[in-house]
Design a protein around this motif. Structure first.
Motif, mmCIF file in Angstrom:
data_model
loop_
_atom_site.group_PDB
_atom_site.id
_atom_site.type_symbol
_atom_site.label_atom_id
_atom_site.label_comp_id
_atom_site.label_asym_id
_atom_site.label_seq_id
_atom_site.Cartn_x
_atom_site.Cartn_y
_atom_site.Cartn_z
ATOM 1 N N GLY A 1 0.879 -1.204 0.005
ATOM 2 C CA GLY A 1 0.018 -0.135 -0.009
ATOM 3 C C GLY A 1 0.860 1.226 0.001
ATOM 4 N N TYR A 2 1.950 1.297 0.788
ATOM 5 C CA TYR A 2 2.695 2.428 0.870
ATOM 6 C C TYR A 2 3.484 2.618 -0.714
ATOM 7 C CZ TYR A 2 6.711 5.364 2.705
ATOM 8 O OH TYR A 2 7.483 6.430 2.789
ATOM 9 N N MET B 1 13.295 1.969 0.232
ATOM 10 C CA MET B 1 13.654 0.607 0.694
ATOM 11 C C MET B 1 12.840 0.301 2.041
ATOM 12 S SD MET B 1 17.747 0.396 0.287
ATOM 13 C CE MET B 1 18.208 1.698 1.352
ATOM 14 N N LEU B 2 11.859 -0.393 2.147
ATOM 15 C CA LEU B 2 11.170 -0.734 3.228
ATOM 16 C C LEU B 2 11.839 -2.282 3.821
ATOM 17 C CD1 LEU B 2 7.367 -0.424 1.793
ATOM 18 C CD2 LEU B 2 9.100 1.374 2.813
ATOM 19 N N ARG B 3 11.873 -1.920 5.165
ATOM 20 C CA ARG B 3 12.356 -3.324 5.808
ATOM 21 C C ARG B 3 11.528 -3.270 6.953
ATOM 22 N NH1 ARG B 3 17.018 -3.394 9.794
ATOM 23 N NH2 ARG B 3 15.524 -4.600 10.814
ATOM 24 N N PRO B 4 11.631 -4.708 7.662
ATOM 25 C CA PRO B 4 10.879 -4.834 8.821
ATOM 26 C C PRO B 4 11.437 -4.068 10.101
ATOM 27 C CG PRO B 4 11.389 -6.914 8.016
ATOM 28 C CD PRO B 4 12.217 -5.875 7.129
ATOM 29 N N LYS C 1 18.668 6.360 12.823
ATOM 30 C CA LYS C 1 19.967 6.917 12.936
ATOM 31 C C LYS C 1 20.896 5.920 12.419
ATOM 32 C CE LYS C 1 23.507 8.427 16.121
ATOM 33 N NZ LYS C 1 24.207 8.576 17.349
ATOM 34 N N LEU C 2 20.731 4.411 12.706
ATOM 35 C CA LEU C 2 21.610 3.381 12.133
ATOM 36 C C LEU C 2 21.315 2.786 10.686
ATOM 37 C CD1 LEU C 2 22.157 1.261 15.333
ATOM 38 C CD2 LEU C 2 23.641 3.054 14.514
ATOM 39 N N TRP C 3 20.324 3.168 10.320
ATOM 40 C CA TRP C 3 19.554 2.836 9.046
ATOM 41 C C TRP C 3 19.126 3.841 8.217
ATOM 42 C CZ3 TRP C 3 19.797 -2.685 7.622
ATOM 43 C CH2 TRP C 3 20.177 -3.658 8.333
ATOM 44 N N PRO C 4 19.761 4.870 8.364
ATOM 45 C CA PRO C 4 19.113 6.280 7.578
ATOM 46 C C PRO C 4 18.320 6.176 6.347
ATOM 47 C CG PRO C 4 21.303 6.245 7.389
ATOM 48 C CD PRO C 4 21.076 4.924 8.190
ATOM 49 N N ALA C 5 18.592 5.343 5.577
ATOM 50 C CA ALA C 5 18.126 5.443 4.318
ATOM 51 C C ALA C 5 16.588 4.714 4.320
ATOM 52 C CB ALA C 5 18.966 5.194 3.184
ATOM 53 N N TRP C 6 16.263 4.094 5.125
ATOM 54 C CA TRP C 6 15.479 2.820 5.095
ATOM 55 C C TRP C 6 14.204 3.395 5.861
ATOM 56 C CZ3 TRP C 6 16.230 -2.244 3.424
ATOM 57 C CH2 TRP C 6 17.524 -2.395 3.024
ATOM 58 N N THR C 7 13.055 2.870 5.310
ATOM 59 C CA THR C 7 11.635 3.054 5.967
ATOM 60 C C THR C 7 11.209 1.833 6.527
ATOM 61 O OG1 THR C 7 11.060 4.669 4.222
ATOM 62 C CG2 THR C 7 9.107 3.711 5.882
ATOM 63 N N ASN D 1 2.448 -0.935 10.739
ATOM 64 C CA ASN D 1 2.605 0.451 10.885
ATOM 65 C C ASN D 1 3.985 0.978 10.296
ATOM 66 O OD1 ASN D 1 0.255 0.774 12.473
ATOM 67 N ND2 ASN D 1 1.292 -0.369 14.128
ATOM 68 N N VAL D 2 3.798 1.913 9.526
ATOM 69 C CA VAL D 2 5.072 2.536 8.804
ATOM 70 C C VAL D 2 5.605 3.524 9.916
ATOM 71 C CG1 VAL D 2 5.910 3.871 6.815
ATOM 72 C CG2 VAL D 2 4.064 2.063 6.398
ATOM 73 N N LEU D 3 6.747 3.332 10.253
ATOM 74 C CA LEU D 3 7.331 4.312 11.059
ATOM 75 C C LEU D 3 8.307 5.350 10.260
ATOM 76 C CD1 LEU D 3 8.794 1.760 13.532
ATOM 77 C CD2 LEU D 3 6.546 2.885 13.662
ATOM 78 N N LEU D 4 7.706 6.416 10.077
ATOM 79 C CA LEU D 4 8.091 7.783 9.350
ATOM 80 C C LEU D 4 9.052 8.677 10.254
ATOM 81 C CD1 LEU D 4 4.899 8.524 7.240
ATOM 82 C CD2 LEU D 4 6.897 7.133 6.482
#
Length: 304
Positions: free
Chosen positions: A193-194, A269-272, A288-294, A301-304
């Protein structure tokens, strides 16, 4: 000298190689210990793996000999530690040459000069600054399957999105307790959906070790099941993932690297939100540790 133990499947090996290259970029003398792949170790492994880095074209792999490892540890990694070593580790853990990963991120390792490092090093922060270089040097050999070439061409012409669904060994009781219940149907529904919202007209390419499962769960003209890269050729799935414009990953380093090797500007890039059930997601830390990821939670729930 730094010696990095190489172990696990292709995704984990790429992470250990990436850490190796990061140390090299800092001017350190660093080598790879490949002893985990010896037959005697594989016989007892729950999931035997091959050394897959040699399948890539032109990777420079500086390997440590058994003598060099013994000079470091007084033994090989696989041999049991003696009483003196165990006592020293308990009394003065920072003084022992062996370091075993225990947290998501250990930034202190880059200040060391003489250590043997054992771990998987999945955290993006270890090598985020050299990923452009890694994309250039990690080159897949040309596939002999015309379907791969045709699919790459189609992916380049479409708003393509990869979806990775890992089942297989994750369904085993021990692995299910550790890795199960994370990439749920709610997770994938939220990811799809995202992507549809952010990428109108998205075309999804679905990769899995359970083709029947994904055919039942991803239906419609927008979904294409990629099921022909098997056995020795399965790593071409990673290459195809990297050819998509955007990526939906499982809690699997295999699909993490499919996304990492994707050089599309502005990619999503989406990851769990967690990789294992023993982890707790702290959104501020993860961003902070995975800055390019959503990040997307098991509940969707998508953490933006």
């Amino acid at each position: 000298m730094i010696i990095i133990r190489v172990m696990g499947g292709l995704g984990n090996q790429l992470q250990q190689y990436a850490l190796f290259r990061k140390f090299q970029s800092l001017g350190a003398e660093v080598k790879l210990d490949l002893s985990w792949f010896l037959q005697k170790n594989q016989e007892s492994a729950a999931a035997p793996r091959k050394f897959a880095l040699s399948d890539f074209e032109g990777l420079s792999l500086d390997t440590a000999s058994e003598e060099e490892v013994r000079a470091f540890l007084g033994r090989t990694y696989e041999e049991k530690a003696g009483v003196a070593e165990k006592l020293k580790k308990r009394i003065a853990p920072g003084k022992t040459p062996l370091f075993e990963e225990s947290e998501m991120y250990h930034p202190q390792i880059f200040s060391w000069q003489n250590r043997y490092l054992s771990g998987y090093w999945a955290c993006e922060a270890y090598y985020a600054d050299i990923l452009d270089r890694l994309r250039e040097e990690i080159r897949f050999p040309k596939s002999g399957d015309a379907r791969n070439r045709e699919t790459m061409k189609a992916m380049a012409e479409q708003p393509s999105v990869s979806i990775h669904v890992r089942r297989g060994d994750y369904l085993d009781a021990v692995n299910a307790a550790m890795f199960g219940g994370i990439c749920t149907e709610a997770y994938y529904d939220a990811c799809v959906g995202y992507m549809k919202e952010k990428c109108p007209g998205a075309v999804f390419y679905v990769f899995s070790d359970d083709a029947d499962y994904v055919r039942a769960h991803f239906q419609g003209e927008a979904f294409h099941i990629v099921d022909w890269n098997q056995g020795e050729n399965s790593f071409y799935d990673m290459q195809l993932m990297s050819c998509c414009r955007h990526n939906i990953c499982a809690n699997s380093t295999f699909s993490f690297w499919g996304a990492r090797l994707n050089g599309t500007p502005g990619k999503i890039m989406l990851r769990p939100s967690i990789h294992k059930n023993t982890q707790t997601c702290v959104p501020e830390q993860m961003k902070k540790l995975w800055p390019a990821w959503t990040l997307v939670t098991p509940a969707g729930n998508v953490l933006l």
